[in-house]
Write an enzyme that holds these catalytic residues in place. Structure first.
Site, PDB file in Angstrom:
ATOM      1  N   HIS A 134      11.332   9.328  10.784  1.00 40.17           N
ATOM      2  CA  HIS A 134      10.909   9.721   9.657  1.00 40.17           C
ATOM      3  C   HIS A 134       9.836   9.506   9.200  1.00 40.17           C
ATOM      4  O   HIS A 134       9.486   9.383   7.992  1.00 40.17           O
ATOM      5  CB  HIS A 134      11.701   8.007   8.996  1.00 40.17           C
ATOM      6  CG  HIS A 134      12.475   8.743   7.613  1.00 40.17           C
ATOM      7  ND1 HIS A 134      12.572   8.109   6.695  1.00 40.17           N
ATOM      8  CD2 HIS A 134      12.812   9.348   7.518  1.00 40.17           C
ATOM      9  CE1 HIS A 134      12.581   8.459   5.736  1.00 40.17           C
ATOM     10  NE2 HIS A 134      13.272   9.871   6.183  1.00 40.17           N
ATOM     11  N   LYS A 136       5.873  10.560   8.185  1.00 38.87           N
ATOM     12  CA  LYS A 136       5.014  11.698   7.983  1.00 38.87           C
ATOM     13  C   LYS A 136       3.756  11.205   7.722  1.00 38.87           C
ATOM     14  O   LYS A 136       3.017  10.339   6.936  1.00 38.87           O
ATOM     15  CB  LYS A 136       5.697  12.038   6.722  1.00 38.87           C
ATOM     16  CG  LYS A 136       7.085  12.314   6.660  1.00 38.87           C
ATOM     17  CD  LYS A 136       8.150  11.644   6.204  1.00 38.87           C
ATOM     18  CE  LYS A 136       9.466  12.339   5.396  1.00 38.87           C
ATOM     19  NZ  LYS A 136      10.667  11.504   5.430  1.00 38.87           N
ATOM     20  N   ASP A 141      -8.958  14.482  12.721  1.00 35.22           N
ATOM     21  CA  ASP A 141     -10.526  14.312  14.099  1.00 35.22           C
ATOM     22  C   ASP A 141     -10.220  12.603  13.735  1.00 35.22           C
ATOM     23  O   ASP A 141     -12.662  12.641  13.614  1.00 35.22           O
ATOM     24  CB  ASP A 141     -11.896  14.690  12.886  1.00 35.22           C
ATOM     25  CG  ASP A 141     -11.689  16.700  13.538  1.00 35.22           C
ATOM     26  OD1 ASP A 141     -10.910  17.122  14.670  1.00 35.22           O
ATOM     27  OD2 ASP A 141     -12.099  17.320  12.757  1.00 35.22           O
ATOM     28  N   HIS A 313      12.814  12.124  -3.392  1.00 36.66           N
ATOM     29  CA  HIS A 313      12.692  11.678  -2.618  1.00 36.66           C
ATOM     30  C   HIS A 313      11.456  11.006  -2.166  1.00 36.66           C
ATOM     31  O   HIS A 313      11.358  10.716  -1.443  1.00 36.66           O
ATOM     32  CB  HIS A 313      11.819  13.026  -1.818  1.00 36.66           C
ATOM     33  CG  HIS A 313      12.580  12.892  -0.693  1.00 36.66           C
ATOM     34  ND1 HIS A 313      11.571  13.110   0.005  1.00 36.66           N
ATOM     35  CD2 HIS A 313      13.366  13.458   0.020  1.00 36.66           C
ATOM     36  CE1 HIS A 313      12.318  13.436   1.911  1.00 36.66           C
ATOM     37  NE2 HIS A 313      13.098  13.408   1.745  1.00 36.66           N
ATOM     38  N   LYS A 315       8.851   7.731  -2.273  1.00 37.86           N
ATOM     39  CA  LYS A 315       9.306   6.280  -1.919  1.00 37.86           C
ATOM     40  C   LYS A 315       8.035   5.387  -2.225  1.00 37.86           C
ATOM     41  O   LYS A 315       7.102   5.588  -0.999  1.00 37.86           O
ATOM     42  CB  LYS A 315       9.534   5.972   0.058  1.00 37.86           C
ATOM     43  CG  LYS A 315      10.647   7.270   0.528  1.00 37.86           C
ATOM     44  CD  LYS A 315      10.474   8.514   0.792  1.00 37.86           C
ATOM     45  CE  LYS A 315      10.719   9.133   1.326  1.00 37.86           C
ATOM     46  NZ  LYS A 315      12.600   9.466   0.728  1.00 37.86           N
ATOM     47  N   ASP A 320       1.418  -4.804 -10.715  1.00 37.07           N
ATOM     48  CA  ASP A 320       0.234  -5.567 -11.394  1.00 37.07           C
ATOM     49  C   ASP A 320      -0.433  -4.431 -11.413  1.00 37.07           C
ATOM     50  O   ASP A 320      -0.118  -2.999 -11.961  1.00 37.07           O
ATOM     51  CB  ASP A 320       0.000  -6.464 -10.858  1.00 37.07           C
ATOM     52  CG  ASP A 320       0.894  -7.604 -11.222  1.00 37.07           C
ATOM     53  OD1 ASP A 320       1.622  -7.683 -11.802  1.00 37.07           O
ATOM     54  OD2 ASP A 320       1.038  -8.843 -10.510  1.00 37.07           O
TER      55      ASP A 320
END
Length: 420
Positions: A134, A136, A141, A313, A315, A320
């Site tokens: 899952h 991404k 380089d 979608h 996350k 603080d």
């Protein structure tokens, strides 16, 4: 022609990664840029790929054959043809509808395509639902890295319509890129080498940075072997130290009791805690499951918003004025107990403020806020269903582990006739 697509085992990392027990510490001196939605993300990542000189490492859960996917394919092919080493690690479920011709074009150009747990359909239904790749991540380089929740699909662009997703990623330039590069190489099964400009594997890190400087980044991840709880523990630790504010925006929210308790405890001691949930979910069960937890949190002062403009979608979270996290991990049983996930922790005041302003605008302009005292209508029914759903969801990872599709397999896929 045969399309050579490598197959990565479901539960276990490659031997190189498993032997090293990868732990990454806080790296200072980084430049971090928040990228909101595909409009900000795709131009940046495609620009970096087009400028690649040596290597592109890519991991994604979803790659669709749409305008974003075709542009990515063309960029990877052009890079491979000019001598850039290109490794694309794709999930067998999320990328399960890619055509043979799409994969063939990549392979013929020299792109190394890896499919995580591909499986043929049974009675027209894909069975490899759980323990997904899952993450991404893109590293170019060993100089610039991208990580977040955005897949390579057109539904992350506003012109997709009302189903376009609201999401976040970050671009990182600086010492932390070496950790992301090392991690991506190890997880792809490639040999991890130490060479000029590439950092060696860091030592085991302290759980929390006490430095006052900005630009600190730490890579954390979960697997099904040695790092099962790292992301969840990072949330718990940050919330336990919260003094003034905490904002969590998460698409699929159904965490375990320890994290729920830390959220509630923070609100009890006077921290302004805000949760931004899906109000227009792409998965209805996600909304129903999250709502089972509302009463428990609202009674102690947690403010809950439901984002209603389009599917959420994201996350991301902040605590603080200097701690933030962005990545692929939801706060639900799939992400916290089954999937392979990766987040970055960020200690940077300017980034924290930028993320806060973005989430605050989202909550203020496009969310409905749940009332502190909800009507007790059907309270006994809600209590009973909530109890059952909570315990089913918490034991769900164990139950899914019994399914045959989750047995680790390492099998090369050589035939283009395979349904991937």
């Amino acid at each position: 022609m045969n399309v050579a697509v490598e197959h990565i085992a479901t539960d276990q990392p490659p031997d190189d990664a498993k032997a090293r027990d990868l732990d990454y510490g806080w790296q200072s001196g980084n430049q971090i840029e928040l990228l909101e939605n595909g409009e900000a993300y795709f131009p940046k990542v495609f620009e970096a790929m087009r400028a690649a000189q040596r290597e592109i490492l890519l991991e994604t859960f979803i790659l669709f054959e749409d305008k974003v996917g075709f542009e990515l394919k063309d960029i990877l092919i052009e890079a491979a043809q000019r001598g850039v080493k290109v490794v694309a690690s794709l999930d067998g479920f999320g990328c399960g509808e890619l055509s043979v011709s799409f994969l063939r074009e990549l392979a013929e150009a020299g792109v190394a395509v890896q499919m995580f747990d591909p499986a043929s359909k049974t009675l027209g239904i894909r069975t490899n639902w759980f323990r997904r790749l899952h993450r991404k991540i893109v590293v170019v380089d060993a100089a610039v890295a991208f990580i977040g929740g955005i897949n390579f699909s057109a539904d992350h662009l506003g012109d997709f319509g009302p189903e376009a997703k609201q999401d976040y990623a970050v671009q990182i330039v600086g010492p932390a890129v070496a950790d992301l590069h090392h991690f991506a190489l190890a997880q792809s099964g490639r040999q991890v080498r130490t060479r000029r400009g590439w950092r060696r594997r860091p030592q085991r890190p302290a759980p929390w940075s006490t430095s006052e400087e900005d630009g600190l980044v730490r890579l954390i991840y979960r697997d099904n072997v040695q790092h099962r709880d790292d992301i969840e523990e990072a949330y718990i630790h940050a919330l336990s130290k919260a003094r003034t504010r905490a904002v969590i925006a998460n698409a699929y929210f159904f965490p375990g009791y320890r994290l729920l308790r830390e959220i509630r405890n923070a609100a009890r001691r006077g921290v302004h805690v805000q949760l931004i949930m899906q109000g227009q979910p792409d998965v209805l069960l996600a909304k129903l499951a999250a709502r089972m937890l509302y009463d428990y949190l609202l009674k102690d002062g947690v403010v809950i918003h439901e984002y209603c403009q389009r599917p959420l979608h994201g996350k991301v979270a902040l605590v603080d004025d200097d701690w933030s996290t962005v990545g692929s991990s939801n706060l639900d049983p799939l992400s916290l107990a089954l999937n392979l996930e990766a987040n970055v922790l960020i200690r940077d005041r300017a980034f924290n403020q930028q993320l806060y302003e973005s989430l605050e605008a989202l909550a203020r302009n496009h969310c409905q806020t749940m009332p502190e005292k909800r009507k007790p209508r059907l309270w006994l029914w809600r209590l009973t269903v909530g109890f059952l759903v909570f315990h089913v969801m918490r034991h769900f990872p164990v139950l899914t582990g019994w399914l045959p599709a989750h047995k680790p397999r390492l099998k090369p896929i050589e035939s283009p006739a395979h349904d991937v």
